[in-house]
Design a protein around this motif. Structure first.
Motif, PDB file in Angstrom:
ATOM      1  N   HIS A   1       0.753  -1.320   0.048  1.00 40.83           N
ATOM      2  CA  HIS A   1      -0.042  -0.031  -0.210  1.00 40.83           C
ATOM      3  C   HIS A   1       0.793   1.361   0.001  1.00 40.83           C
ATOM      4  O   HIS A   1       0.388   2.351   0.335  1.00 40.83           O
ATOM      5  CB  HIS A   1      -0.837   0.128   1.132  1.00 40.83           C
ATOM      6  CG  HIS A   1      -1.965  -0.997   1.223  1.00 40.83           C
ATOM      7  ND1 HIS A   1      -3.142  -1.054   0.433  1.00 40.83           N
ATOM      8  CD2 HIS A   1      -1.884  -2.211   2.075  1.00 40.83           C
ATOM      9  CE1 HIS A   1      -3.528  -2.057   0.602  1.00 40.83           C
ATOM     10  NE2 HIS A   1      -3.005  -3.008   1.608  1.00 40.83           N
ATOM     11  N   ARG A   2       2.264   1.207  -0.508  1.00 35.52           N
ATOM     12  CA  ARG A   2       3.146   2.420  -0.220  1.00 35.52           C
ATOM     13  C   ARG A   2       3.040   2.942  -1.707  1.00 35.52           C
ATOM     14  O   ARG A   2       3.130   2.191  -2.706  1.00 35.52           O
ATOM     15  CB  ARG A   2       4.409   1.969   0.084  1.00 35.52           C
ATOM     16  CG  ARG A   2       4.552   1.326   1.645  1.00 35.52           C
ATOM     17  CD  ARG A   2       5.868   1.090   1.958  1.00 35.52           C
ATOM     18  NE  ARG A   2       5.834   0.569   3.064  1.00 35.52           N
ATOM     19  CZ  ARG A   2       6.948  -0.068   3.769  1.00 35.52           C
ATOM     20  NH1 ARG A   2       8.238  -0.111   3.194  1.00 35.52           N
ATOM     21  NH2 ARG A   2       6.863  -0.522   5.080  1.00 35.52           N
ATOM     22  N   SER A   3       2.967   4.298  -1.787  1.00 30.08           N
ATOM     23  CA  SER A   3       3.087   5.096  -2.947  1.00 30.08           C
ATOM     24  C   SER A   3       3.475   6.269  -2.558  1.00 30.08           C
ATOM     25  O   SER A   3       3.158   7.022  -1.593  1.00 30.08           O
ATOM     26  CB  SER A   3       1.704   4.972  -3.836  1.00 30.08           C
ATOM     27  OG  SER A   3       0.770   5.791  -3.055  1.00 30.08           O
ATOM     28  N   LEU A   4       4.099   7.263  -3.459  1.00 29.73           N
ATOM     29  CA  LEU A   4       4.432   8.723  -3.268  1.00 29.73           C
ATOM     30  C   LEU A   4       3.223   9.398  -2.894  1.00 29.73           C
ATOM     31  O   LEU A   4       3.326  10.348  -1.800  1.00 29.73           O
ATOM     32  CB  LEU A   4       5.157   9.041  -4.324  1.00 29.73           C
ATOM     33  CG  LEU A   4       5.732  10.690  -4.361  1.00 29.73           C
ATOM     34  CD1 LEU A   4       6.401  10.736  -3.001  1.00 29.73           C
ATOM     35  CD2 LEU A   4       6.332  11.156  -5.406  1.00 29.73           C
ATOM     36  N   ILE A   5       2.091   9.295  -3.645  1.00 26.25           N
ATOM     37  CA  ILE A   5       1.039   9.998  -3.416  1.00 26.25           C
ATOM     38  C   ILE A   5       0.272   9.533  -2.037  1.00 26.25           C
ATOM     39  O   ILE A   5      -0.020  10.465  -1.387  1.00 26.25           O
ATOM     40  CB  ILE A   5      -0.018   9.913  -4.377  1.00 26.25           C
ATOM     41  CG1 ILE A   5       0.460  10.186  -5.847  1.00 26.25           C
ATOM     42  CG2 ILE A   5      -1.272  10.493  -4.173  1.00 26.25           C
ATOM     43  CD1 ILE A   5       0.483  11.587  -5.970  1.00 26.25           C
ATOM     44  N   GLY A   6       0.285   8.089  -1.842  1.00 27.75           N
ATOM     45  CA  GLY A   6      -0.155   8.056  -0.394  1.00 27.75           C
ATOM     46  C   GLY A   6       0.686   8.400   0.647  1.00 27.75           C
ATOM     47  O   GLY A   6       0.051   8.935   1.681  1.00 27.75           O
TER      48      GLY A   6
END
Length: 296
Positions: free
Chosen positions: A128-133
């Protein structure tokens, strides 16, 4: 009174954010360095006992000063000052603006460095990791988490959450230990409700249906199966639900659509944060007005 202090602190933060020297976490880092100089016992810094040792003094100091203040105007100024110092240390919009400028100038190294800085802090499960998150998590840690605690408990709440949210990173700098794990647990407990409130705010500011859909999908996620899973799930809910709020109705009305490119998505993150902040302030104003009217 708390609403006025909140508005005053937010205004000052925007004004001071234009100064190069503003936005450095000097106070907390200096406090921890001073504590390391006084408490030179390695076992203590690896023990969970160090967390209340570092957390309670700033809370006690603020409580002591509050008790000495009699003038409501001085109390207002003090509350605004404490909140101002607890926000940030930098406004997320400023960091995103720097990232956009670096990308526009083709400065890959600076853009990569800024992106890594935005991904520091609490993290959900790798899936569930992302730059936006990560940006939405940073928005909560720098702004919404502090504001929610401030509105419920006043300056004490802002100081407590600000300190609790920064301690894990400082203690993890010494490596994994019981102290760092306890700091993570305390931070997770204090963020459990505010993070979900923040996720809902981003949903209300964007696409609520898509945010709730992303949130409901996490209910069937096996993320909470281990000891620390409940903490990661909190950040996963915030990252996924808030990111879902970015979706808007397509021009043809055929379904949800995302911003057309990454730069547009970064602009939308800032816009979504501003709209969510206005919604939160509206709730603050509603409850503050109700409390004021009931006082008559």
């Amino acid at each position: 009174m708390l609403l006025i202090a909140t508005l005053f602190a937010l205004l000052l933060e925007r004004l001071l954010g234009q100064l190069d020297w503003w936005g450095r976490p000097v106070l907390l880092h200096s406090t921890v360095r001073g504590a390391r100089g006084l408490l030179r016992w390695p076992w203590l810094w690896a023990s969970p006992a160090i967390v209340p040792v570092l957390l309670l003094p700033p809370i006690a100091l603020v409580a002591s000063i509050e008790q000495q203040i009699e003038s409501p105007f001085v109390a207002l100024g003090f509350s605004a000052l404490v909140l101002l110092l607890c926000l940030g240390p930098r406004d997320l919009a400023d960091d995103i603006s720097e990232l956009l400028r670096a990308r526009a100038a083709g400065d890959v190294d600076t853009a990569r460095h800024l992106a890594r800085a935005l991904q520091r802090g609490p993290k959900p499960d790798p899936s569930h990791r992302s730059l936006i998150g990560a940006m939405f998590i940073q928005s909560h840690e720098r702004l919404f988490g502090v504001l929610i605690w401030f509105f419920v408990f006043g300056p004490l709440g802002a100081v407590a959450y600000r300190t609790a949210s920064r301690l894990p990173r400082m203690l993890h700098a010494d490596g994994e230990s019981q102290a760092a794990d306890f700091a993570d647990t305390l931070h997770g407990l204090m963020a459990w409700i505010p993070a979900r409130v923040t996720a809902l705010l981003f949903g209300l500011a964007g696409s609520l249906d898509d945010a709730l859909r992303a949130w409901s999908q996490l209910e069937f996620d096996p993320l909470s199966g281990d000891v620390a899973g409940w903490r990661r799930k909190t950040w996963a809910v915030l990252a996924e639900a808030a990111s879902g709020g970015l979706e808007t109705d397509g021009e043809d009305g055929g379904g949800p659509a995302m911003p057309p490119n990454f730069d547009a998505m970064l602009h939308e993150v800032v816009s979504l944060q501003n709209r969510a902040l206005l919604i939160l302030l509206a709730f603050f104003a509603f409850f503050a007005t109700g409390a004021w009217v009931s006082g008559f």
